[in-house]
Design a protein around this motif. Structure first.
Motif, PDB file in Angstrom:
ATOM      1  N   UNK A 107       0.827  -1.207   0.000  1.00 15.74           N
ATOM      2  CA  UNK A 107       0.000   0.000   0.000  1.00 15.74           C
ATOM      3  C   UNK A 107       0.861   1.256   0.000  1.00 15.74           C
ATOM      4  N   UNK A 108       1.974   1.225   0.739  1.00 19.93           N
ATOM      5  CA  UNK A 108       2.862   2.388   0.774  1.00 19.93           C
ATOM      6  C   UNK A 108       3.490   2.643  -0.589  1.00 19.93           C
ATOM      7  N   UNK A 118      -4.738  10.649  -3.271  1.00 21.82           N
ATOM      8  CA  UNK A 118      -3.858   9.987  -2.306  1.00 21.82           C
ATOM      9  C   UNK A 118      -4.333  10.232  -0.876  1.00 21.82           C
ATOM     10  N   UNK A 119      -4.757  11.455  -0.584  1.00 19.33           N
ATOM     11  CA  UNK A 119      -5.222  11.765   0.765  1.00 19.33           C
ATOM     12  C   UNK A 119      -6.424  10.930   1.164  1.00 19.33           C
ATOM     13  N   UNK A 124      -8.660   6.105   4.049  1.00 21.81           N
ATOM     14  CA  UNK A 124      -9.358   4.822   4.022  1.00 21.81           C
ATOM     15  C   UNK A 124      -8.496   3.716   4.608  1.00 21.81           C
ATOM     16  N   UNK A 125      -7.215   3.703   4.247  1.00 24.05           N
ATOM     17  CA  UNK A 125      -6.319   2.664   4.740  1.00 24.05           C
ATOM     18  C   UNK A 125      -6.055   2.804   6.241  1.00 24.05           C
ATOM     19  N   UNK A 126      -6.030   4.049   6.720  1.00 19.60           N
ATOM     20  CA  UNK A 126      -5.749   4.273   8.142  1.00 19.60           C
ATOM     21  C   UNK A 126      -6.988   4.126   9.020  1.00 19.60           C
ATOM     22  N   UNK A 193       5.884   2.891   6.471  1.00 16.73           N
ATOM     23  CA  UNK A 193       6.662   2.682   5.248  1.00 16.73           C
ATOM     24  C   UNK A 193       6.583   3.886   4.315  1.00 16.73           C
ATOM     25  N   UNK A 194       5.418   4.522   4.260  1.00 20.31           N
ATOM     26  CA  UNK A 194       5.282   5.687   3.394  1.00 20.31           C
ATOM     27  C   UNK A 194       6.189   6.817   3.865  1.00 20.31           C
TER      28      UNK A 194
END
Length: 310
Positions: A107-108, A118-119, A124-126, A193-194
């Protein structure tokens, strides 16, 4: 009293007040933190020492301060449920760390491509990380329930022989805990990781592109080796989360079916409050604590040594 004497006395009082204010200002932060430190010492470290002592006593349903040596530890390692919980912990930790790291890194890398929205995708991922483990466990309990969730939905679509009953199968139930844990932690790992990817020197990437390297080769040979500290942080954080996983198991499986999904944390609670084995519970708590210490100390030593060399 003369005016001169009164003035001298007043100057002396003002001097004492000024000195007191200076001292108070110097130690204001320590004074403000003193109550919190005292409560921490009593209710955290004090109870830690009490638990360690209880694990060496003959305590059963109630505290018994008669010294019993390693008897509680013998009882602990003779309990098949504890052995099963340790095996489950090893299985859960390996799969949890491996899958979460892979998904989070993927994902990163995806977000690192400067894609649109991207935001929104990052939010959504967080989002799962903002949920409590109780909510996560309850939601996945509905999703994986054979009569309500995935199995029921697929059968409604026409595949009447489809089966996905891991939640009620003692052989596979632990993997449902892994699945729910990976879903919740992947966004957090992605953020780590991002941040690491955004900290990579762009000149190195540009130099690799000038040499004709493709994107997969650049990530494999240039970028990922530079993320070593991030990988270490991710592993340490996930190990800590795996060791203290409790409410996810309680909400998702309750330790069942047939005690097949117990982890050390749930075993500790069950021994203390359901089986009235206070000494065994204390012994299991000490084992968990020693495992955490064995992981944290090398990590802190490595980090300190690295900072010292820099």
């Amino acid at each position: 009293m003369s005016i001169t004497t009164f003035g001298t006395e007043r100057e002396r009082v003002n001097s004492h007040e000024q000195s007191f204010r200076t001292t108070l200002g110097r130690y204001a932060s320590q004074i403000a933190l003193a109550p919190s430190i005292a409560l921490t010492v009593v209710f955290v470290y004090g109870f830690m020492l009490w638990t360690i002592y209880i694990s060496f006593t003959a305590s059963n349903m109630m505290p018994n301060y008669k010294w019993a040596g390693l008897a509680q530890y013998v009882r602990l390692w003779s309990d098949p449920i504890w052995i099963r919980s340790v095996v489950n912990l090893a299985t859960f930790t390996v799969l949890y760390i491996g899958l979460t790291t892979i998904v989070g890194l993927f994902l990163a890398i995806l977000l690192d491509q400067k894609i649109r929205a991207e935001g929104l995708l990052r939010l959504v991922y967080l989002y799962p990380m903002a949920l409590s483990f109780i909510v996560t466990g309850t939601a996945w309990k509905w999703i994986l329930n054979p009569g309500l969730g995935i199995e029921h939905l697929v059968r409604l679509w026409g595949w009447e022989d489809f089966k996905f009953n891991w939640l009620i199968d003692p052989q596979y139930a632990i993997y449902t805990v892994v699945l729910a844990g990976v879903w919740q932690a992947s966004g957090f790992v992605m953020a780590l990781f991002l941040a690491g990817l955004r900290g990579v020197d762009e000149d190195l990437v540009k130099a690799a592109r000038l040499d004709g390297a493709k994107a997969p080769a650049i990530y494999r040979r240039v970028i990922l080796p530079l993320l070593g500290p991030t990988f270490l942080t991710v592993v340490v954080v996930l190990i800590q989360q795996a060791l203290r996983t409790f409410d996810l198991v309680v909400a998702l499986t309750g330790g069942g079916p047939a005690n097949s999904t117990h982890l050390p944390a749930t075993f500790m609670y069950r021994a203390a409050f359901e089986r009235s084995q206070l000494g065994v519970s204390a012994a299991s708590a000490v084992m968990i604590f020693m495992t955490v210490v064995a992981i944290i100390i090398p990590y802190l030593y490595t980090s300190r040594r690295k900072n010292h060399n820099e």
